[in-house]
Design a protein around this motif. Sequence first.
Motif, PDB file in Angstrom:
ATOM      1  N   GLU A  22       0.831  -1.211   0.000  1.00 43.39           N
ATOM      2  CA  GLU A  22       0.000   0.000   0.000  1.00 43.39           C
ATOM      3  C   GLU A  22       0.865   1.259   0.000  1.00 43.39           C
ATOM      4  N   VAL A  23       1.884   1.272   0.852  1.00 41.41           N
ATOM      5  CA  VAL A  23       2.753   2.449   0.956  1.00 41.41           C
ATOM      6  C   VAL A  23       3.370   2.796  -0.395  1.00 41.41           C
ATOM      7  N   PHE A  24       3.863   1.765  -1.112  1.00 41.30           N
ATOM      8  CA  PHE A  24       4.575   2.000  -2.368  1.00 41.30           C
ATOM      9  C   PHE A  24       3.707   1.763  -3.604  1.00 41.30           C
ATOM     10  N   ASN A  25       2.384   1.604  -3.379  1.00 41.23           N
ATOM     11  CA  ASN A  25       1.419   1.465  -4.464  1.00 41.23           C
ATOM     12  C   ASN A  25       1.822   0.368  -5.453  1.00 41.23           C
ATOM     13  N   THR A  26       2.128  -0.804  -4.919  1.00 39.92           N
ATOM     14  CA  THR A  26       2.480  -1.946  -5.760  1.00 39.92           C
ATOM     15  C   THR A  26       1.328  -2.938  -5.769  1.00 39.92           C
ATOM     16  N   GLU A  27       1.471  -3.983  -6.573  1.00 44.17           N
ATOM     17  CA  GLU A  27       0.468  -5.042  -6.576  1.00 44.17           C
ATOM     18  C   GLU A  27       0.428  -5.728  -5.225  1.00 44.17           C
ATOM     19  N   LYS A  28      -0.733  -6.249  -4.873  1.00 44.12           N
ATOM     20  CA  LYS A  28      -0.873  -7.003  -3.637  1.00 44.12           C
ATOM     21  C   LYS A  28       0.072  -8.204  -3.698  1.00 44.12           C
ATOM     22  N   PRO A  29       0.769  -8.533  -2.597  1.00 41.91           N
ATOM     23  CA  PRO A  29       1.746  -9.627  -2.634  1.00 41.91           C
ATOM     24  C   PRO A  29       1.092 -11.000  -2.807  1.00 41.91           C
ATOM     25  N   ASN A  30       1.764 -11.864  -3.566  1.00 44.10           N
ATOM     26  CA  ASN A  30       1.376 -13.263  -3.715  1.00 44.10           C
ATOM     27  C   ASN A  30       2.089 -14.006  -2.583  1.00 44.10           C
ATOM     28  N   ILE A  31       1.337 -14.465  -1.605  1.00 52.43           N
ATOM     29  CA  ILE A  31       1.930 -15.021  -0.384  1.00 52.43           C
ATOM     30  C   ILE A  31       1.891 -16.544  -0.387  1.00 52.43           C
ATOM     31  N   MET A  32       3.064 -17.147  -0.138  1.00 56.63           N
ATOM     32  CA  MET A  32       3.184 -18.594   0.028  1.00 56.63           C
ATOM     33  C   MET A  32       3.430 -18.850   1.507  1.00 56.63           C
ATOM     34  N   THR A  33       2.586 -19.670   2.113  1.00 60.28           N
ATOM     35  CA  THR A  33       2.772 -19.998   3.526  1.00 60.28           C
ATOM     36  C   THR A  33       3.564 -21.297   3.664  1.00 60.28           C
ATOM     37  N   PHE A  34       4.055 -21.566   4.876  1.00 56.84           N
ATOM     38  CA  PHE A  34       4.725 -22.843   5.124  1.00 56.84           C
ATOM     39  C   PHE A  34       3.769 -23.998   4.853  1.00 56.84           C
ATOM     40  N   GLY A  35       2.485 -23.793   5.126  1.00 53.98           N
ATOM     41  CA  GLY A  35       1.482 -24.820   4.876  1.00 53.98           C
ATOM     42  C   GLY A  35       1.258 -25.093   3.395  1.00 53.98           C
ATOM     43  N   ASP A  36       1.640 -24.154   2.513  1.00 57.42           N
ATOM     44  CA  ASP A  36       1.505 -24.333   1.067  1.00 57.42           C
ATOM     45  C   ASP A  36       2.632 -25.166   0.469  1.00 57.42           C
ATOM     46  N   ALA A  37       3.699 -25.385   1.220  1.00 53.51           N
ATOM     47  CA  ALA A  37       4.858 -26.123   0.702  1.00 53.51           C
ATOM     48  C   ALA A  37       4.465 -27.567   0.382  1.00 53.51           C
ATOM     49  N   PRO A  38       5.140 -28.185  -0.582  1.00 54.26           N
ATOM     50  CA  PRO A  38       4.846 -29.589  -0.880  1.00 54.26           C
ATOM     51  C   PRO A  38       5.008 -30.457   0.366  1.00 54.26           C
ATOM     52  N   LYS A  39       4.125 -31.413   0.514  1.00 54.51           N
ATOM     53  CA  LYS A  39       4.161 -32.309   1.679  1.00 54.51           C
ATOM     54  C   LYS A  39       5.419 -33.172   1.629  1.00 54.51           C
ATOM     55  N   ASP A  40       6.034 -33.351   2.793  1.00 50.95           N
ATOM     56  CA  ASP A  40       7.216 -34.198   2.944  1.00 50.95           C
ATOM     57  C   ASP A  40       6.903 -35.217   4.032  1.00 50.95           C
ATOM     58  N   PRO A  41       6.858 -36.511   3.683  1.00 48.95           N
ATOM     59  CA  PRO A  41       6.512 -37.517   4.689  1.00 48.95           C
ATOM     60  C   PRO A  41       7.528 -37.598   5.833  1.00 48.95           C
ATOM     61  N   ASN A  42       8.732 -37.044   5.629  1.00 51.52           N
ATOM     62  CA  ASN A  42       9.766 -37.072   6.665  1.00 51.52           C
ATOM     63  C   ASN A  42       9.713 -35.852   7.578  1.00 51.52           C
ATOM     64  N   PHE A  43       8.832 -34.894   7.238  1.00 56.39           N
ATOM     65  CA  PHE A  43       8.779 -33.666   8.036  1.00 56.39           C
ATOM     66  C   PHE A  43       7.355 -33.134   8.074  1.00 56.39           C
ATOM     67  N   GLU A  44       6.756 -33.181   9.221  1.00 59.52           N
ATOM     68  CA  GLU A  44       5.404 -32.664   9.417  1.00 59.52           C
ATOM     69  C   GLU A  44       5.489 -31.199   9.835  1.00 59.52           C
ATOM     70  N   ILE A  45       4.791 -30.335   9.149  1.00 57.94           N
ATOM     71  CA  ILE A  45       4.780 -28.916   9.501  1.00 57.94           C
ATOM     72  C   ILE A  45       3.854 -28.722  10.694  1.00 57.94           C
ATOM     73  N   PRO A  46       4.374 -28.123  11.776  1.00 54.78           N
ATOM     74  CA  PRO A  46       3.528 -27.903  12.949  1.00 54.78           C
ATOM     75  C   PRO A  46       2.344 -26.994  12.624  1.00 54.78           C
ATOM     76  N   GLU A  47       1.235 -27.225  13.263  1.00 53.34           N
ATOM     77  CA  GLU A  47       0.020 -26.442  13.017  1.00 53.34           C
ATOM     78  C   GLU A  47       0.278 -24.943  13.168  1.00 53.34           C
ATOM     79  N   GLU A  48       1.075 -24.539  14.175  1.00 51.17           N
ATOM     80  CA  GLU A  48       1.319 -23.115  14.417  1.00 51.17           C
ATOM     81  C   GLU A  48       2.173 -22.457  13.330  1.00 51.17           C
TER      82      GLU A  48
END
Length: 141
Positions: A22-48
């Motif tokens: 908003e400050v710099f009048n740019t496009e809204k950011p495309n946000i990738m969360t940790f939960g969006d990462a490909p699933k890895d059976p060797n590493f479970e992403i904590p809910e938090e």
Amino acid sequence: MAIEVYLNFNGNCREAAEFYAEVFNTEKPNIMTFGDAPKDPNFEIPEEAKHLVMHTRLDILGSRVMFSDTWPGSPFVAGNNISLTVVSEDEDLIRSSFERLSEGGTVSMELQETFWSKCYGAVKDKFGIEWQVSLDSGEQF
């Protein structure tokens, strides 16, 4: 090739990125969360961690500025939450830069293929500067 700024936040990255857009009048950011990462059976992403921002970027006045939240429990010090990122299509440059920056430094992530880059690594150099190196795949994250 460019040297880019990477800012880390302590759980409020989404708010910060949207504010800067908003400050710099740019496009809204495309946000990738940790939960969006490909699933890895060797590493479970904590809910938090699932809602936290893994990566986003803004183009601000011709510069790419990247953002993420720190992993829950990782050290966070306001003012020290910045790293420099080398992004290049030249893999030899990525590898040699990483090797040189590692001399006398501390590697936090060895050079490796990730789902966002064929060659990515992170290191704190002997002067205490945090660096990320990444082979540019041409994709826009």
